[in-house]
Enzyme design. Sequence first.
Site, PDB file in Angstrom:
ATOM      1  N   ARG A   1       0.843  -1.205   0.000  1.00 40.45           N
ATOM      2  CA  ARG A   1       0.000   0.000   0.000  1.00 40.45           C
ATOM      3  C   ARG A   1       0.874   1.249   0.000  1.00 40.45           C
ATOM      4  O   ARG A   1       0.538   2.254  -0.643  1.00 40.45           O
ATOM      5  CB  ARG A   1      -0.943  -0.043   1.204  1.00 40.45           C
ATOM      6  CG  ARG A   1      -2.012   1.020   1.161  1.00 40.45           C
ATOM      7  CD  ARG A   1      -3.119   0.736   2.153  1.00 40.45           C
ATOM      8  NE  ARG A   1      -2.633   0.734   3.530  1.00 40.45           N
ATOM      9  CZ  ARG A   1      -3.382   0.463   4.588  1.00 40.45           C
ATOM     10  NH1 ARG A   1      -4.670   0.156   4.422  1.00 40.45           N
ATOM     11  NH2 ARG A   1      -2.888   0.485   5.799  1.00 40.45           N
TER      12      ARG A   1
ATOM     13  N   LYS B   1      -3.067   5.887   1.565  1.00 37.92           N
ATOM     14  CA  LYS B   1      -2.966   6.247   2.981  1.00 37.92           C
ATOM     15  C   LYS B   1      -2.014   7.435   3.125  1.00 37.92           C
ATOM     16  O   LYS B   1      -0.884   7.319   3.588  1.00 37.92           O
ATOM     17  CB  LYS B   1      -2.510   5.036   3.814  1.00 37.92           C
ATOM     18  CG  LYS B   1      -2.942   5.174   5.267  1.00 37.92           C
ATOM     19  CD  LYS B   1      -2.988   3.856   5.993  1.00 37.92           C
ATOM     20  CE  LYS B   1      -3.210   4.052   7.478  1.00 37.92           C
ATOM     21  NZ  LYS B   1      -4.555   4.520   7.835  1.00 37.92           N
TER      22      LYS B   1
ATOM     23  N   GLU C   1     -16.830   5.617   4.416  1.00 45.76           N
ATOM     24  CA  GLU C   1     -16.159   5.013   5.551  1.00 45.76           C
ATOM     25  C   GLU C   1     -16.189   5.939   6.742  1.00 45.76           C
ATOM     26  O   GLU C   1     -16.673   7.071   6.663  1.00 45.76           O
ATOM     27  CB  GLU C   1     -14.728   4.571   5.198  1.00 45.76           C
ATOM     28  CG  GLU C   1     -13.815   5.641   4.705  1.00 45.76           C
ATOM     29  CD  GLU C   1     -12.456   5.065   4.282  1.00 45.76           C
ATOM     30  OE1 GLU C   1     -12.334   4.662   3.119  1.00 45.76           O
ATOM     31  OE2 GLU C   1     -11.541   5.059   5.103  1.00 45.76           O
TER      32      GLU C   1
END
Lengths: 348, 348
Positions: free
Chosen positions: A96, A195, A231
């Site tokens: 990621r 992220k 989310e």
Amino acid sequence: MASTTQTKSNSGVEKHADINWDELGFDLVPADYMYVTKCGKEENFTNGNIIPYANIAISPFAGILNYGQGLLESLKAYRRDDGRVLLFRPEQNAQRMQIGAERLCMPSPSIEHFVEAVKQTVLANKHWVPPPGKGSLYVRPLLIGSGPVLSLVTAPEISFLIHACPVGNYHKGPINLLVEDKTHRATPGGTGDIKTITNYSPVYKAIAQAKARGFSDVLFLDAVTKKYIEEVSSCNIFIVKGNVISTPAICGTILPGITRKSIIEIALGFGYQVEERVIPLKDLFDVDEVFCTGTAVVVSPVASITYGDKRVEYKTGAETVSKKLYDMLTGIQTGRIEDKMGWTVEID
Amino acid sequence: MASTTQTKSNSGVEKHADINWDELGFDLVPADYMYVTKCGKEENFTNGNIIPYANIAISPFAGILNYGQGLLESLKAYRRDDGRVLLFRPEQNAQRMQIGAERLCMPSPSIEHFVEAVKQTVLANKHWVPPPGKGSLYVRPLLIGSGPVLSLVTAPEISFLIHACPVGNYHKGPINLLVEDKTHRATPGGTGDIKTITNYSPVYKAIAQAKARGFSDVLFLDAVTKKYIEEVSSCNIFIVKGNVISTPAICGTILPGITRKSIIEIALGFGYQVEERVIPLKDLFDVDEVFCTGTAVVVSPVASITYGDKRVEYKTGAETVSKKLYDMLTGIQTGRIEDKMGWTVEID
């Protein structure tokens, strides 16, 4: 540096940090050592060093300070009953970070380098990994533009750091969510699916306002139609109806959570039907359970969701799907349940 | 620290930094001194100090490094022909920082404090303010979450820093823009209307890709419909048709630029009709001129805009509206034209 006391583990005499493990929450208690390495923006990272935890020196013109060029990761190290320490799918965090680095125009460590650096960091701080059942060591890799820049370009120097902190539970008990329909966490064509540090401070105010009203956190809607759930501020969301478990599909605005991915695999293994799809807000009003997943929250049952003057309550507690998934996930993470998936990585 | 040589100005013997002012571009040459002050997250800022420019020490868990809690400002100091130094509307930057700080849950300096701190920074670095006609001293105030945090909350310590760097022109000559329809800079309910560090690194890739194709920068569209123009990566945009000058209205996704605001007032003073409105992309294909405004770019004429396989060219050069506006703005900023607006602030 915190003081340490000696405790005994299966692997021999080992120091255990001198804190009250029974009262461990989610407050910051930096562990003793950190990992640091740097490289030029066109270079590849080479191995770094474990150094004592301390402030870092950074240019006032650093890309991270002026233009937000940074990625974070979060993973946890768990102590098994026999004293050994396990990581959970660290190569997923490494992958990621690589995807995020490509998006923010930075070099990134190789997957092997990332995992080895995390291992070294945890090993150096092994006395900060809580005893079994008391929590975990939260590990925070950062990839930041540490060199100075004036124009909107990648910083000339990129730093890869890893620091750590022992933690207990993020939420105390089931969580109560407020649907946030003014602030949006992400937009198509934005950075919701990587992220980056830039996804977090923009939602502080929405979280603070919800907490002031007694809620635990907020649930964001999509920025284009405000009709679909996305989310929570730092975790993914799942809904359960009968045998079907659903979660918003990864399509640009949803963070591809590693706990999310693991829970989907565990649920499929249990025989649930799992749907990754667009989830209309109205679906929340006709489900049995809702739960959140993330490294910090693990699997947290949602007790209620409030949208305007409407409040819906959900099943929580012993006989729930989320409890069953939580038990399996944490069982694997802590070595109490056999890891048939090959997810855990031992650090020594 | 750079070496300095002595030059003479009206205000007496004064040192001038020893660099080739004729070759000043937009590269980083940090000035000798910076301003620093800190306060707790529930406190008010008190006066800080001018210190030698140097790296700052910051916790690896700092809010700015992990969650992007930071605001930037940009303003310039100009040297008049008589050697005195002027700031341009610094109280506007102070106000914008206050609005951003409220949005990112941070305390902010008072307007008086901000302006005084900028003055002190420029005064300490007066020898870095380029000679008339050679450029300006770019001043960069930052408000950052410098204290350590683990949860998604305001950092316990906030730092207000100001550093500076002499600069020449941002763009060399007229600019060629590419309409970017995949990446979005801002979304309603996001942070496009405050000057947060989180608005910048997310657009690096779009800029880099456009530059690789020979363009100067990208023009972003709105994230919801992709039908309306918003702004360029670090500046506002204006279009000119006949006597009418239009720019996207401030409605949540547009940065309220201080140059933008000043150009609107100057244009109204010249008798142009100024419209702040939603501007459909298609309007770009039927206008006389396009220009960008910002502290870095000042007023920069746009030579062309490309969208897919369509390229439109615009009038640039001596007989343009943008040149007339540029001359008036920079005339006021540098003291060569009388400042009837009360926009300039002398630093000594």
